[in-house]
Scaffold this motif. Sequence first.
Motif, PDB file in Angstrom:
ATOM      1  N   MET A   1       0.696  -1.117   0.051  1.00 25.14           N
ATOM      2  CA  MET A   1       0.113   0.129  -0.084  1.00 25.14           C
ATOM      3  C   MET A   1       0.829   1.129  -0.011  1.00 25.14           C
ATOM      4  SD  MET A   1      -2.911   1.181   2.642  1.00 25.14           S
ATOM      5  CE  MET A   1      -3.759  -0.198   2.386  1.00 25.14           C
ATOM      6  N   SER A   2       0.554   2.105  -0.945  1.00 27.54           N
ATOM      7  CA  SER A   2       1.347   3.408  -0.970  1.00 27.54           C
ATOM      8  C   SER A   2       0.925   4.369   0.021  1.00 27.54           C
ATOM      9  CB  SER A   2       1.490   3.965  -2.211  1.00 27.54           C
ATOM     10  OG  SER A   2       0.289   4.514  -2.412  1.00 27.54           O
ATOM     11  N   SER A   3       1.826   5.226   0.173  1.00 26.29           N
ATOM     12  CA  SER A   3       1.459   6.457   1.112  1.00 26.29           C
ATOM     13  C   SER A   3       0.281   7.324   0.564  1.00 26.29           C
ATOM     14  CB  SER A   3       2.567   7.351   1.795  1.00 26.29           C
ATOM     15  OG  SER A   3       3.167   7.906   0.443  1.00 26.29           O
ATOM     16  N   MET A   4       0.196   7.340  -0.408  1.00 30.63           N
ATOM     17  CA  MET A   4      -0.936   8.097  -1.403  1.00 30.63           C
ATOM     18  C   MET A   4      -2.463   7.320  -0.816  1.00 30.63           C
ATOM     19  SD  MET A   4       0.185  10.385  -3.066  1.00 30.63           S
ATOM     20  CE  MET A   4      -0.926  11.019  -4.078  1.00 30.63           C
ATOM     21  N   ASP A   5      -2.401   6.221  -0.251  1.00 32.90           N
ATOM     22  CA  ASP A   5      -3.600   5.441  -0.046  1.00 32.90           C
ATOM     23  C   ASP A   5      -4.173   5.962   1.337  1.00 32.90           C
ATOM     24  OD1 ASP A   5      -3.648   4.364  -2.412  1.00 32.90           O
ATOM     25  OD2 ASP A   5      -2.439   2.540  -1.719  1.00 32.90           O
ATOM     26  N   ASN A   6      -3.091   6.309   2.296  1.00 28.95           N
ATOM     27  CA  ASN A   6      -3.565   6.596   3.559  1.00 28.95           C
ATOM     28  C   ASN A   6      -3.778   8.123   3.719  1.00 28.95           C
ATOM     29  OD1 ASN A   6      -2.792   4.229   4.407  1.00 28.95           O
ATOM     30  ND2 ASN A   6      -0.647   4.340   4.401  1.00 28.95           N
ATOM     31  N   THR A   7      -4.719   8.126   4.682  1.00 27.09           N
ATOM     32  CA  THR A   7      -4.951   9.708   4.943  1.00 27.09           C
ATOM     33  C   THR A   7      -3.979  10.145   6.106  1.00 27.09           C
ATOM     34  OG1 THR A   7      -7.416   9.392   4.742  1.00 27.09           O
ATOM     35  CG2 THR A   7      -6.935  11.402   5.980  1.00 27.09           C
ATOM     36  N   MET A   8      -3.532  11.270   5.929  1.00 28.44           N
ATOM     37  CA  MET A   8      -2.475  11.860   6.935  1.00 28.44           C
ATOM     38  C   MET A   8      -3.253  12.931   7.790  1.00 28.44           C
ATOM     39  SD  MET A   8       0.957  12.230   4.680  1.00 28.44           S
ATOM     40  CE  MET A   8       1.842  12.553   5.951  1.00 28.44           C
ATOM     41  N   LYS A   9      -2.738  13.087   8.800  1.00 30.49           N
ATOM     42  CA  LYS A   9      -3.407  14.158   9.799  1.00 30.49           C
ATOM     43  C   LYS A   9      -2.591  15.182  10.101  1.00 30.49           C
ATOM     44  CE  LYS A   9      -5.526  14.715  14.197  1.00 30.49           C
ATOM     45  NZ  LYS A   9      -5.822  13.928  15.601  1.00 30.49           N
ATOM     46  N   TYR A  10      -3.050  16.338   9.939  1.00 31.04           N
ATOM     47  CA  TYR A  10      -2.298  17.587   9.970  1.00 31.04           C
ATOM     48  C   TYR A  10      -2.608  18.459  11.105  1.00 31.04           C
ATOM     49  CZ  TYR A  10       0.221  22.108   8.836  1.00 31.04           C
ATOM     50  OH  TYR A  10       0.847  23.106   8.633  1.00 31.04           O
ATOM     51  N   THR A  11      -1.485  18.948  11.919  1.00 31.16           N
ATOM     52  CA  THR A  11      -2.040  19.770  12.957  1.00 31.16           C
ATOM     53  C   THR A  11      -1.393  20.974  12.871  1.00 31.16           C
ATOM     54  OG1 THR A  11      -2.172  17.713  14.385  1.00 31.16           O
ATOM     55  CG2 THR A  11      -1.978  19.744  15.417  1.00 31.16           C
ATOM     56  N   VAL A  12      -2.156  22.180  12.887  1.00 35.09           N
ATOM     57  CA  VAL A  12      -1.349  23.616  12.859  1.00 35.09           C
ATOM     58  C   VAL A  12      -0.821  23.858  14.427  1.00 35.09           C
ATOM     59  CG1 VAL A  12      -1.744  25.792  12.211  1.00 35.09           C
ATOM     60  CG2 VAL A  12      -2.897  24.007  10.846  1.00 35.09           C
ATOM     61  N   PRO A  13       0.272  24.222  14.115  1.00 35.71           N
ATOM     62  CA  PRO A  13       0.620  24.920  15.797  1.00 35.71           C
ATOM     63  C   PRO A  13      -0.175  26.105  16.214  1.00 35.71           C
ATOM     64  CG  PRO A  13       2.587  24.688  14.171  1.00 35.71           C
ATOM     65  CD  PRO A  13       1.308  24.231  13.321  1.00 35.71           C
ATOM     66  N   LYS A  14      -0.416  26.189  17.277  1.00 35.17           N
ATOM     67  CA  LYS A  14      -1.179  27.122  18.003  1.00 35.17           C
ATOM     68  C   LYS A  14      -0.389  28.133  18.354  1.00 35.17           C
ATOM     69  CE  LYS A  14      -5.020  25.373  16.811  1.00 35.17           C
ATOM     70  NZ  LYS A  14      -6.012  25.894  15.883  1.00 35.17           N
ATOM     71  N   GLU A  15       0.433  28.982  17.527  1.00 31.18           N
ATOM     72  CA  GLU A  15       1.281  30.229  17.946  1.00 31.18           C
ATOM     73  C   GLU A  15       0.811  31.364  18.144  1.00 31.18           C
ATOM     74  OE1 GLU A  15       4.851  30.012  15.556  1.00 31.18           O
ATOM     75  OE2 GLU A  15       5.015  27.962  15.999  1.00 31.18           O
ATOM     76  N   SER A  16      -0.435  31.525  17.223  1.00 27.53           N
ATOM     77  CA  SER A  16      -1.122  32.840  17.464  1.00 27.53           C
ATOM     78  C   SER A  16      -2.633  32.539  17.500  1.00 27.53           C
ATOM     79  CB  SER A  16      -0.608  33.702  16.145  1.00 27.53           C
ATOM     80  OG  SER A  16      -1.221  32.928  14.963  1.00 27.53           O
ATOM     81  N   ASN A  17      -3.306  33.731  17.969  1.00 28.74           N
ATOM     82  CA  ASN A  17      -4.704  33.524  18.231  1.00 28.74           C
ATOM     83  C   ASN A  17      -5.327  33.909  17.164  1.00 28.74           C
ATOM     84  OD1 ASN A  17      -4.856  36.167  18.581  1.00 28.74           O
ATOM     85  ND2 ASN A  17      -4.750  36.130  20.800  1.00 28.74           N
ATOM     86  N   GLU A  18      -6.854  33.824  17.062  1.00 30.71           N
ATOM     87  CA  GLU A  18      -7.521  33.928  15.819  1.00 30.71           C
ATOM     88  C   GLU A  18      -7.668  35.375  15.576  1.00 30.71           C
ATOM     89  OE1 GLU A  18     -11.199  32.052  16.400  1.00 30.71           O
ATOM     90  OE2 GLU A  18     -10.089  30.161  16.390  1.00 30.71           O
ATOM     91  N   PRO A  19      -7.933  36.253  16.824  1.00 31.91           N
ATOM     92  CA  PRO A  19      -8.028  37.799  16.578  1.00 31.91           C
ATOM     93  C   PRO A  19      -6.883  38.298  15.748  1.00 31.91           C
ATOM     94  CG  PRO A  19      -8.879  37.344  18.438  1.00 31.91           C
ATOM     95  CD  PRO A  19      -8.170  35.976  17.929  1.00 31.91           C
ATOM     96  N   GLU A  20      -5.510  37.914  16.368  1.00 33.46           N
ATOM     97  CA  GLU A  20      -4.598  38.681  15.632  1.00 33.46           C
ATOM     98  C   GLU A  20      -4.352  38.051  14.199  1.00 33.46           C
ATOM     99  OE1 GLU A  20       0.114  37.973  16.107  1.00 33.46           O
ATOM    100  OE2 GLU A  20      -1.128  37.267  17.581  1.00 33.46           O
ATOM    101  N   VAL A  21      -4.685  36.892  13.690  1.00 31.40           N
ATOM    102  CA  VAL A  21      -4.609  36.377  12.327  1.00 31.40           C
ATOM    103  C   VAL A  21      -5.667  37.271  11.397  1.00 31.40           C
ATOM    104  CG1 VAL A  21      -4.871  34.443  10.830  1.00 31.40           C
ATOM    105  CG2 VAL A  21      -3.708  34.214  12.866  1.00 31.40           C
ATOM    106  N   ARG A  22      -7.037  37.420  12.137  1.00 29.60           N
ATOM    107  CA  ARG A  22      -7.993  38.143  11.414  1.00 29.60           C
ATOM    108  C   ARG A  22      -7.478  39.557  11.114  1.00 29.60           C
ATOM    109  NH1 ARG A  22     -13.661  35.153  13.581  1.00 29.60           N
ATOM    110  NH2 ARG A  22     -13.005  33.290  13.188  1.00 29.60           N
TER     111      ARG A  22
END
Length: 88
Positions: A1-22
């Motif tokens: 089975m190739s890696s293209m067949d598996n679902t990868m999980k991605y986690t975004v580091p929480k370095e900044s808060n939503e209001p700052e990004v917006r």
Amino acid sequence: MSSMDNTMKYTVPKESNEPEVRQTLIEVYNALQDKGYNPITQIVGYLLSGDPAFIPRHNNARSLISKIERDRLLEELVKVYLAQQRSE
């Protein structure tokens, strides 16, 4: 089975808060508009390439957007877009 067949999980580091990004995205959008650029295409160019030259120095926009990781910006854009779509 190739890696293209598996679902990868991605986690975004929480370095900044939503209001700052917006707020950063709004300020960058306004700076691009002030300079006569199409804010959407310029921001997309920056997000896809990582090249800060897509964002002007006007009103410190380039410095502001460079402080936030691109994956964090993308996460916030997708989250807001999908929340809006669900409420319609």
